[in-house]
Design a protein around this motif. Structure first.
Motif, mmCIF file in Angstrom:
data_model
loop_
_atom_site.group_PDB
_atom_site.id
_atom_site.type_symbol
_atom_site.label_atom_id
_atom_site.label_comp_id
_atom_site.label_asym_id
_atom_site.label_seq_id
_atom_site.Cartn_x
_atom_site.Cartn_y
_atom_site.Cartn_z
ATOM 1 N N THR A 88 0.841 -1.191 0.000
ATOM 2 C CA THR A 88 0.000 0.000 0.000
ATOM 3 C C THR A 88 0.879 1.246 0.000
ATOM 4 O O THR A 88 1.881 1.314 0.698
ATOM 5 N N LEU A 89 0.478 2.236 -0.817
ATOM 6 C CA LEU A 89 1.127 3.541 -0.818
ATOM 7 C C LEU A 89 0.096 4.590 -0.409
ATOM 8 O O LEU A 89 -1.073 4.497 -0.799
ATOM 9 N N MET A 90 0.517 5.566 0.379
ATOM 10 C CA MET A 90 -0.363 6.648 0.806
ATOM 11 C C MET A 90 -0.016 7.901 0.015
ATOM 12 O O MET A 90 1.140 8.319 -0.049
ATOM 13 N N LEU A 91 -1.047 8.519 -0.593
ATOM 14 C CA LEU A 91 -0.873 9.741 -1.380
ATOM 15 C C LEU A 91 -1.451 10.908 -0.590
ATOM 16 O O LEU A 91 -2.634 10.921 -0.251
ATOM 17 N N ARG A 92 -0.606 11.889 -0.299
ATOM 18 C CA ARG A 92 -1.053 13.112 0.385
ATOM 19 C C ARG A 92 -1.372 14.149 -0.688
ATOM 20 O O ARG A 92 -0.480 14.612 -1.390
ATOM 21 N N LEU A 93 -2.652 14.512 -0.795
ATOM 22 C CA LEU A 93 -3.128 15.390 -1.864
ATOM 23 C C LEU A 93 -3.643 16.684 -1.248
ATOM 24 O O LEU A 93 -4.720 16.707 -0.649
ATOM 25 N N PRO A 94 -2.883 17.798 -1.370
ATOM 26 C CA PRO A 94 -3.320 19.036 -0.711
ATOM 27 C C PRO A 94 -4.496 19.721 -1.391
ATOM 28 O O PRO A 94 -5.205 20.507 -0.759
ATOM 29 N N GLU A 95 -4.716 19.444 -2.674
ATOM 30 C CA GLU A 95 -5.809 20.071 -3.413
ATOM 31 C C GLU A 95 -6.505 19.001 -4.254
ATOM 32 O O GLU A 95 -5.897 18.005 -4.623
ATOM 33 N N PRO A 96 -7.790 19.201 -4.568
ATOM 34 C CA PRO A 96 -8.470 18.241 -5.450
ATOM 35 C C PRO A 96 -7.772 18.190 -6.803
ATOM 36 O O PRO A 96 -7.223 19.186 -7.279
ATOM 37 N N GLY A 97 -7.811 17.024 -7.422
ATOM 38 C CA GLY A 97 -7.186 16.895 -8.730
ATOM 39 C C GLY A 97 -7.388 15.512 -9.310
ATOM 40 O O GLY A 97 -7.827 14.578 -8.618
ATOM 41 N N HIS A 98 -7.068 15.375 -10.596
ATOM 42 C CA HIS A 98 -7.154 14.066 -11.250
ATOM 43 C C HIS A 98 -5.856 13.306 -10.989
ATOM 44 O O HIS A 98 -4.761 13.806 -11.239
ATOM 45 N N VAL A 99 -6.007 12.104 -10.471
ATOM 46 C CA VAL A 99 -4.854 11.294 -10.072
ATOM 47 C C VAL A 99 -4.778 10.051 -10.961
ATOM 48 O O VAL A 99 -5.766 9.321 -11.100
ATOM 49 N N THR A 100 -3.613 9.838 -11.547
ATOM 50 C CA THR A 100 -3.348 8.612 -12.301
ATOM 51 C C THR A 100 -2.224 7.863 -11.603
ATOM 52 O O THR A 100 -1.150 8.435 -11.384
ATOM 53 N N ALA A 101 -2.473 6.625 -11.223
ATOM 54 C CA ALA A 101 -1.465 5.811 -10.531
ATOM 55 C C ALA A 101 -1.351 4.475 -11.246
ATOM 56 O O ALA A 101 -2.328 3.715 -11.303
ATOM 57 N N ARG A 102 -0.162 4.180 -11.787
ATOM 58 C CA ARG A 102 0.051 2.936 -12.518
ATOM 59 C C ARG A 102 1.330 2.266 -12.026
ATOM 60 O O ARG A 102 2.249 2.930 -11.562
ATOM 61 N N VAL A 103 1.361 0.937 -12.162
ATOM 62 C CA VAL A 103 2.513 0.141 -11.740
ATOM 63 C C VAL A 103 3.204 -0.417 -12.991
ATOM 64 O O VAL A 103 2.533 -0.928 -13.907
ATOM 65 N N TYR A 104 4.557 -0.303 -13.018
ATOM 66 C CA TYR A 104 5.347 -0.781 -14.146
ATOM 67 C C TYR A 104 6.401 -1.763 -13.627
ATOM 68 O O TYR A 104 6.894 -1.619 -12.496
ATOM 69 N N ASP A 105 6.732 -2.745 -14.471
ATOM 70 C CA ASP A 105 7.811 -3.653 -14.086
ATOM 71 C C ASP A 105 9.156 -3.049 -14.478
ATOM 72 O O ASP A 105 9.234 -1.926 -14.990
ATOM 73 N N ALA A 106 10.233 -3.796 -14.234
ATOM 74 C CA ALA A 106 11.576 -3.271 -14.460
ATOM 75 C C ALA A 106 11.853 -3.008 -15.943
ATOM 76 O O ALA A 106 12.781 -2.264 -16.272
ATOM 77 N N LEU A 107 11.066 -3.598 -16.847
ATOM 78 C CA LEU A 107 11.225 -3.372 -18.284
ATOM 79 C C LEU A 107 10.357 -2.233 -18.783
ATOM 80 O O LEU A 107 10.311 -1.966 -19.988
ATOM 81 N N GLY A 108 9.640 -1.568 -17.882
ATOM 82 C CA GLY A 108 8.797 -0.445 -18.273
ATOM 83 C C GLY A 108 7.424 -0.827 -18.763
ATOM 84 O O GLY A 108 6.696 0.015 -19.301
ATOM 85 N N ARG A 109 7.027 -2.086 -18.579
ATOM 86 C CA ARG A 109 5.704 -2.527 -19.014
ATOM 87 C C ARG A 109 4.679 -2.261 -17.927
ATOM 88 O O ARG A 109 4.907 -2.569 -16.753
#
Length: 583
Positions: free
Chosen positions: A514-535
């Motif tokens: 789990t990662l915690m994101l501290r967001l001081p203002e409303p906004g559109h958030v994109t969070a993606r996971v990539y492997d070591a090859l960038g996929r």
């Protein structure tokens, strides 16, 4: 006879503060006496007039919003009448005066795009209406705002633009006239941009920097705050630390990795304008010191019995360790060794072909480039007798690691799968004897459990044992962790001041992290996971989020062991964290 009062009518309200009192003529009267008082007993007379020869009297300087009582009596050469029946009236409330503007000065120039308007308060006012326009006729309004205090902050103004403003006060007595109009002009964007800061410490290309370091730079003229970025690549695509709203010219950073090269840069902000980035510098942290502690054996537990003859050994990872050495013997003093493995880059080892009904002893120690650490405590175990079905071994706890600190209020606890186990029993307590359980699960089918609503700044203890038809394993070693002093729930009331992606927890991990994101203002958030090859292997979020603290959870059941990156984008800002999955 006593006079009869005429005007104002008895009980009249909203009367002016200068008022004409009238009454009817009394036959034979040559004069009249008049009294006005704020009390019905006329103990405190405000107005007293005698020997009036007319049937009217103008009274002035009356108090606003006040009830008065008045009466009249007639006089003649033959005597004085009784007082009339008193009547009462109430004066009106006055509206506030037109406000007097204070700041900014009239015709002020070079103002930032965020301006604080101020005026002198009026005791009669309960609200103020503020208008800001781009024309002196106020035909084109930019802002209209009702406020209760004698000030209003106006933001997002255009650069190099002229604005006109005025204020009107309102209260129970009505609204005032508009104030006098003032004008101001905002600065050009170029005039507001702070210059690029000059970095001072650590020096460029410095080595052997501690993992806790203070970054410093020269104060930049015009900068109100600073943004600092620290990354593991020169292009700043892998940002490890980002701090915005830094008010001084230093920033303390801790928890950096040993033997790692970091790049850092700073830029200044003034109001909504961001200046250029400084020239980037790099530094390399010191290598890990020689291990001073021994790894902690985890499984098989000390004096475990009826273990299988094909056995996997586990021990805790040690900070700064690069490799491990494992030894197995039939003697507690290790005068002869059954098995030895060196240069192990993992915290597990499988041993085959152990003898039945035999007691063994095992130990491990850690190594890195700076030296070798001490041996761990010696652990013993006894294998199962021939033709006897073994009980499962004790689980090996993984995350959070023992004595972990600043653990969030909602986490996933994980442990190694146990061969032959059909279920697991889990216990969480605030005492090491497990007398006061905070959570308990008796039939978990996966080697992980999520716990939530943990108390802040609290030490917890947890343990797990495996279950099978042959019986229960011994309890695992007891791990403890301490929650953060500011455990925050998602979307909680305490909004963060800066944008920040906290490190993954647990990390390394087995089933999920789990990662915690501290967001001081409303906004559109994109969070993606990539492997070591960038996929790209997972999308954790792609939506608008309110300001607050948000949890990004990744369950990596379909992914193999290895290095992964979580990349979070909010507007033009990209934050990245590394994650390691160990299976």
């Amino acid at each position: 006879d006593a006079p009869v009062l005429e005007s104002p009518a008895a009980g009249a309200t909203d009367q002016p503060l200068t008022l004409l009192l009238t009454w009817h003529v009394v036959a034979g009267a040559t004069a009249y006496d008049v009294e006005v008082a704020p009390d019905a007993a006329f103990r405190s007379v405000t107005v007293r007039r005698t020997a009036l020869t007319t049937t009217s009297l103008t009274v002035s300087n009356l108090a606003e919003a006040t009830t008065y009582h008045w009466r009249v009596r007639a006089t003649s050469p033959t005597g004085t009448s009784d007082w009339s029946t008193p009547a009462r009236f109430t004066t009106r409330r006055l509206p506030p005066a037109a406000p007097t503007l204070q700041a900014p000065d009239d015709a002020a120039t070079d103002l930032p795009p965020q301006v604080l308007l101020q005026w002198i308060p009026d005791a009669r006012a309960t609200t103020y209406t503020v208008q800001v326009a781009t024309t002196p006729s106020f035909s084109t309004l930019r802002y209209v705002r009702d406020v209760t205090a004698p000030l209003a902050e106006i933001d997002s103004l255009d650069f190099d633009a002229t604005y006109y403003w005025r204020v009107r006060a309102s209260g129970p007595g009505g609204a005032s006239d508009w104030s006098a109009i003032r004008v101001f002009k905002t600065a050009t964007l170029a005039s507001l941009l702070p210059e690029a800061p000059i970095l001072t410490d650590p020096a460029d290309a410095r080595t052997d920097v501690p993992t806790s370091v203070v970054l410093s730079w020269q104060v930049t003229t015009g900068a109100q705050t600073y943004t600092v970025q620290l990354a593991t690549d020169e292009a700043f695509e892998q940002v490890a630390v980002q701090r915005t709203g830094v008010s001084g010219n230093t920033l303390s950073v801790s928890g950096l990795a040993y033997g790692t090269t970091y790049f850092w840069r700073v830029r200044g902000h003034r109001s909504a304008a961001a200046g250029p980035w400084s020239e980037a510098r790099r530094f390399t942290t010191a290598p890990a010191p020689p291990p001073t502690r021994a790894p902690r054996p985890a499984s098989p537990t000390h004096e475990a019995r009826e273990t299988p003859t094909i056995l996997e050994f586990f021990w805790s990872a040690l900070d700064g360790a690069e490799t491990y050495t494992f030894q197995l013997s039939r003697h507690a003093d290790f005068r002869s060794v059954v098995a030895q493995q060196s240069n192990l880059d993992r915290t597990t080892l499988m041993i085959l072909g152990l003898n039945h009904a035999t007691t063994y002893f095992w130990r491990i120690r850690a190594h890195n480039a700076s030296g070798t650490g001490p041996w761990s405590n010696v652990q013993s175990f006894t294998t199962v007798a021939a033709f006897q079905s073994p009980r499962p071994t004790a689980p090996v706890l993984l995350t959070p690691v023992h004595e972990a600190r600043d653990v969030p209020g909602a986490i996933i606890l994980t442990w190694r799968s146990v061969s032959g186990a059909t279920a697991y029993q889990f216990e969480l307590s605030t005492d090491s004897t497990f007398q006061a359980l905070a959570a308990k699960q008796t039939h978990l089918t996966a080697p992980a459990v999520e716990v939530t609503d943990l108390e802040k700044n609290t030490r917890y203890y947890w343990r797990v044992r495996a279950k099978s038809p042959q019986g229960d394993s011994p309890w695992s070693l007891i791990f403890s962790f301490v929650t953060s002093t500011t455990v925050a729930t998602e979307g909680g009331p305490d909004l963060p001041e800066t944008l920040e992606l906290l490190p993954a927890f647990p990390n390394p991990f087995d089933h999920g992290t789990t990662l915690m994101l501290r967001l001081p203002e409303p906004g559109h958030v994109t969070a993606r996971v990539y492997d070591a090859l960038g996929r790209e292997v997972a999308t954790l979020a792609d939506r608008a989020m309110p300001a607050g603290i948000h949890r990004l959870q990744w369950l990596a059941a379909r992914q193999g062991s290895g290095l992964y990156f979580c990349r979070v984008q909010v507007g033009n800002v990209v934050l990245t964290r590394r994650m390691m999955r160990l299976r």
